[in-house]
Design a protein around this motif. Structure first.
Motif, short mmCIF file in Angstrom:
data_model
loop_
_atom_site.label_atom_id
_atom_site.label_comp_id
_atom_site.label_asym_id
_atom_site.label_seq_id
_atom_site.Cartn_x
_atom_site.Cartn_y
_atom_site.Cartn_z
N UNK A 58 0.81 -1.33 -0.04
CA UNK A 58 -0.02 -0.15 -0.09
C UNK A 58 0.97 1.11 0.03
N UNK A 59 2.06 1.32 0.82
CA UNK A 59 2.86 2.26 0.80
C UNK A 59 3.73 2.59 -0.54
N UNK A 60 3.71 1.67 -1.25
CA UNK A 60 4.36 1.59 -2.60
C UNK A 60 3.37 2.22 -3.50
N UNK A 62 0.87 4.13 -2.80
CA UNK A 62 0.75 5.65 -2.57
C UNK A 62 2.06 6.38 -3.18
N UNK A 63 3.20 5.71 -2.96
CA UNK A 63 4.39 6.59 -3.45
C UNK A 63 4.15 6.66 -4.97
N UNK A 64 3.88 5.66 -5.60
CA UNK A 64 3.84 5.94 -7.05
C UNK A 64 2.72 6.89 -7.40
N UNK A 65 1.35 6.61 -6.64
CA UNK A 65 0.33 7.88 -7.18
C UNK A 65 0.94 9.31 -6.67
N UNK A 66 1.64 9.41 -5.74
CA UNK A 66 2.03 10.46 -5.45
C UNK A 66 3.12 11.17 -6.42
N UNK A 67 3.92 10.18 -6.83
CA UNK A 67 4.69 10.73 -8.07
C UNK A 67 3.93 11.28 -9.20
N UNK A 68 3.14 10.36 -9.52
CA UNK A 68 2.04 10.69 -10.73
C UNK A 68 1.20 12.15 -10.58
N UNK A 69 0.76 12.07 -9.32
CA UNK A 69 0.04 13.41 -9.04
C UNK A 69 0.83 14.47 -8.95
N UNK A 70 2.02 14.53 -8.56
CA UNK A 70 3.06 15.65 -8.50
C UNK A 70 3.41 16.17 -9.89
N UNK A 93 -2.76 16.27 -1.51
CA UNK A 93 -2.60 16.45 -0.10
C UNK A 93 -3.64 15.46 0.70
N UNK A 94 -4.42 14.90 0.06
CA UNK A 94 -5.10 13.68 0.61
C UNK A 94 -4.21 12.49 0.63
N UNK A 95 -3.43 12.19 -0.58
CA UNK A 95 -2.85 11.16 -0.65
C UNK A 95 -1.52 11.12 0.14
N UNK A 96 -1.17 12.36 0.41
CA UNK A 96 0.09 12.30 1.46
C UNK A 96 -0.25 12.00 2.93
N UNK A 97 -1.71 12.66 3.28
CA UNK A 97 -2.10 12.22 4.48
C UNK A 97 -2.40 10.53 4.60
N UNK A 98 -3.03 10.17 3.57
CA UNK A 98 -3.16 8.54 3.59
C UNK A 98 -1.86 7.92 3.69
N UNK A 99 -0.65 8.50 2.82
CA UNK A 99 0.70 7.83 2.96
C UNK A 99 1.29 7.84 4.32
N UNK A 102 -0.45 5.51 6.49
CA UNK A 102 0.02 3.94 6.34
C UNK A 102 1.37 3.98 6.63
N UNK A 103 2.17 4.69 6.52
CA UNK A 103 3.72 4.70 7.24
C UNK A 103 3.62 4.56 8.76
N UNK A 104 2.88 5.31 9.38
CA UNK A 104 2.49 4.97 10.63
C UNK A 104 2.06 3.71 11.04
N UNK A 105 1.27 3.15 10.35
CA UNK A 105 0.60 1.71 10.55
C UNK A 105 1.80 0.61 10.39
N UNK A 106 2.78 1.11 9.31
CA UNK A 106 3.79 0.17 8.74
C UNK A 106 4.58 -0.19 9.91
#
Length: 163
Positions: A58-60, A62-70, A93-99, A102-106
């Motif tokens: 899930x983290x990976x 989100x990071x991929x989606x983060x790069x695409x959105x950026x 920003x929503x994606x960064x929050x979710x990331x 997820x990182x905290x949960x990870x």
């Protein structure tokens, strides 16, 4: 009177239990019980590890989606489309929050996995120690039984002239 009678019944019950009790069988059962706990422990650790793996995926993602959105935000800004850039920025920003969640949960899941693995290793060390103690006790019990038999058979011998 009742005390004496109850003591007599307790002594009979204790006698029957001690006759039926075989230390070798009890120790072997204890070893089997400890060995039966290992698969359940492995199942629990596998579930924790599966959770870690899912969170890593899930983290990976989100990071991929983060790069695409950026890159979409940058492209919208360079194209002069501030309305698109604003909507992409909100999604970003929503994606960064979710990331971040997820990182905290990870992090928590990884620490839980490490703790579970440490508990398993400690349990296996303790199980090995107790198993060795039980095997030594079984060996001592067998040796004592054998020595008893030898002593009983030696007692039956009579040497000529020696009583």
């Amino acid at each position: 009177m009742f005390k004496r009678l109850s003591r007599m019944f307790r002594s009979f019950a204790g006698f029957f239990i001690s006759v039926a009790e075989n230390p070798e069988l009890i120790l072997e059962q204890n070893i089997r019980d400890m060995n039966d706990q290992v698969p359940r422990m492995n199942d629990s650790i596998a579930m924790v590890k599966a959770n870690v793996t899912l969170l890593e995926k899930e983290e990976a993602r989100y990071k991929g989606d983060l790069d695409v959105l950026t890159s979409k935000v940058k492209a919208a800004i360079t194209a002069g489309r501030d309305d698109l850039a604003g909507s992409f920025a909100i999604q970003l920003e929503q994606l960064r929050g979710a990331l971040a969640r997820t990182q905290g949960q990870l992090t928590t899941a990884r620490s839980a996995y490490e703790k579970a693995d440490a508990v398993k290793r400690a349990f296996l060390r303790e199980k090995e120690r107790k198993t060795q103690e039980a095997l030594n006790a079984i060996r001592d019990y067998r040796r004592a039984q054998w020595q008893k038999k030898v002593a009983d058979s030696m007692e039956q011998f009579e040497v000529a002239g020696i009583s």
